[in-house]
Design a protein around this motif. Structure first.
Motif, PDB file in Angstrom:
ATOM      1  N   GLY A  41       0.800  -1.224   0.000  1.00 46.29           N
ATOM      2  CA  GLY A  41       0.000   0.000   0.000  1.00 46.29           C
ATOM      3  C   GLY A  41       0.826   1.264   0.000  1.00 46.29           C
ATOM      4  N   LEU A  77      -0.046  -6.557   8.325  1.00 45.19           N
ATOM      5  CA  LEU A  77      -1.342  -5.927   8.080  1.00 45.19           C
ATOM      6  C   LEU A  77      -1.363  -5.254   6.710  1.00 45.19           C
ATOM      7  CD1 LEU A  77      -4.162  -5.127   9.002  1.00 45.19           C
ATOM      8  CD2 LEU A  77      -3.132  -3.162  10.159  1.00 45.19           C
ATOM      9  N   LYS A  83      -1.700  -7.896   4.027  1.00 42.36           N
ATOM     10  CA  LYS A  83      -3.064  -8.434   3.963  1.00 42.36           C
ATOM     11  C   LYS A  83      -4.026  -7.464   3.290  1.00 42.36           C
ATOM     12  CE  LYS A  83      -2.524 -11.386   7.951  1.00 42.36           C
ATOM     13  NZ  LYS A  83      -2.760 -11.561   9.378  1.00 42.36           N
ATOM     14  N   ARG A  84      -3.818  -6.181   3.491  1.00 40.41           N
ATOM     15  CA  ARG A  84      -4.697  -5.169   2.908  1.00 40.41           C
ATOM     16  C   ARG A  84      -4.472  -4.980   1.415  1.00 40.41           C
ATOM     17  NH1 ARG A  84      -4.222  -0.123   6.969  1.00 40.41           N
ATOM     18  NH2 ARG A  84      -6.257  -0.338   7.958  1.00 40.41           N
ATOM     19  N   SER A  85      -3.227  -5.106   0.954  1.00 42.64           N
ATOM     20  CA  SER A  85      -2.900  -4.656  -0.399  1.00 42.64           C
ATOM     21  C   SER A  85      -2.387  -5.711  -1.367  1.00 42.64           C
ATOM     22  CB  SER A  85      -1.845  -3.544  -0.316  1.00 42.64           C
ATOM     23  OG  SER A  85      -2.341  -2.463   0.432  1.00 42.64           O
TER      24      SER A  85
END
Length: 145
Positions: A34, A130, A133-135
């Protein structure tokens, strides 16, 4: 302080050469977490600007850190290490790509590091996990057919 290790595995429905080319571009790599980055030094091989010796700067202003590409083996391997800034030391990121039987790619990505201060390694590892996992899945899905 103990060494920390993050391990990410993905299966991408795209040829290994396509995945390698995508990850070799510094902006694409930063998008897995991200983030954004800028290449500040080209690699030693004129044919591979983002290859060995290339340096990318990730993050804004005084919070930025620089990563240098230390291994670049098309289309299977990219390794990098932090050479300036950031909360980590003794850092090595290793990406391995292997073709799968269905014409896709298996990505095996390991990051090893220590924190510069007690607790900083753990916190950094949590933040990186994190961000992945988000991007990462969404970013890698752009390569799939």
């Amino acid at each position: 302080m103990p060494q920390h290790k993050l391990h990410f595995e993905e299966r991408i429905q795209a040829p290994v050469e396509t995945v390698f080319d995508f990850l070799a571009e510094h902006q694409n790599f930063a998008a897995l977490f991200g983030g954004h980055c800028t290449r500040i030094r080209v690699g030693t091989d004129p044919a591979e600007a983002n290859g060995i010796g290339s340096v990318r700067r990730i993050g804004p202003g005084p919070l930025s850190f620089d990563e240098e590409i230390v291994a670049f083996e098309r289309p299977a391997r990219i390794d990098y290490t932090i050479i300036r800034g950031g909360p980590l030391k003794n850092h090595l990121g290793s990406i391995r790509l292997t073709p799968t039987a269905d014409g896709g790619t298996a990505l095996d990505y390991v990051i090893r590091f220590d924190g510069r201060l007690p607790g900083l390694g753990y916190a950094s590892g949590q933040a990186l996990s994190l961000a992945w996992k988000r991007s990462a899945r969404k970013t890698l899905a752009t390569l799939e057919r």
